[in-house]
Design a protein around this motif. Sequence first.
Motif: not given
Length: 512
Positions: A69-70, A72-74, A77, A198
């Motif tokens: 999940a981390v 996929r989120r980062e 960016k 991040g």
Amino acid sequence: MASRHDLHDHAVHHGACGCGLGLPRLSRRAVLAGGMAAVAAAGLAGCAQNPATGRSSFTGFSDISDDVAVGRREHPKLLEAFGGAYEDRRLQAYVDGILRRMVPYTEYPDLPYEITIANTPIVNAFALPGGKITLTRGLLAMASNEAEVAGVVAHEMGHVTARHSAERQGAGMVAQLGAVLLGAVTGSSEIANLASFGAQAYLQSYSREQELEADMLGVRYMTRAGYDPDAMTTFLATLGDQARLDARMMGRDPAAVDQYNIMATHPRSVERVQQAMQLAEAARPADPVVAREAYLNTISGMLFGDDPEQGLVLGQRFVHPDLRFAYEVPDGFRLMNAPDKVVAQHPEGAAIVMDMGASRTDDPADYLRGWMRGARVMNLERIRVNGLPAATAALQVQSRQGPMRAQAVVLPAAQRGRMIRFLFLAPPNAFGRFDEGFRRTTYSIRHLSPAEAAEVEPLRLLVTEVRPGDTVRGLSAGLPYGRWNDEWFRLLNDMQLNDGLRPGDMVKIVAR
């Protein structure tokens, strides 16, 4: 400069029994009761033995499935910071095949590993928690065979399975929780807001121990998959040569590397990789895969250097066909294209910085006053540049290197509602030496007609066979580095200074 952009890592102390947390002792009992419980829970959740490394480490997540999940989120960016994804289905399928070949030999074969090619000439590679790996187009251009790319991918997989990136995230979590607690005790919202982490954290360098561990694991994965492990050291040597050549082109110490270069974010040496190969105790494949010809045939035709959508650096010229303008910088300046600006640097401390800004006025002088609001602006005057209205003014600015004298120039872009902005900078006692060159650059700025913009073609890396009579000078002529072209050609083709060309050999060249 892309048209679509207008643009802590904290140490965690490991205790002898597992994962100790180096947090400050706070005085308010109520805060400690709630806050420290949260920190302790995070620490207990993230402490587990890793089957890849055999050690325990604090990540802040319950298990490796949380890493997904981390990542996929980062990932969006990080990818955005490096030009977005490079769309080439054949090349993408090729690197996907390299990844799939090694996944079964990892300790976490069920992770959703994925490779993305970033559309940038910067030479680098990154791994995010959960298996998202990014290779830049610039790195693929430097590689000479499939095994070298496999070595990079395996190294990044080692960071994933060792959970090095997740450890960074966990360290950031601990620091952030500690800062929130401190803010509650002191009543300072500023302190509470200091900690952040991040995608930017993944551009920071790994420790020597983490790099050695990733190399050990990488050697394990690539040899089990049948690749030649020596490719890891040969490519690392090439990357080191590239970083040093880049530094020389900038007039810097050859030992210096750019902060975004792979040698900065992955501080490794050939000697340490060789040490990792010995420690890995991996059995060398009987018939190791190198696959030079297949790889070169796959990358032939790939974009080289800048994408036209982001503007092109062509020696001393910068051309942006989408935004329809061009200009030229003096000899001795090195142009570098970033997502939000274009910077030309001189070894003696001078710089030319160009970017664009939205404007509600068509008057460059009015715009310049607003742009420089708060600065001491001197000698503001209206000028014309190749028939375009423009404005210029002198000012003093403060930089990391100390006070600088600057000249600002503003003129309208081809697109209504935007201004092209230049800052010409040099140390006060050196500005006079660069003044004439700055003026020439100013009066080189021009709009491109739609027809001229349509004629701008990107550079492409092509693979060709050496013919009798070919020379390094002739084959390097298409490269955009001027007097450095010969050295870049040798770098791209793993040639030493005294190596000659042999008819029939496959070499990389650059052409339109």
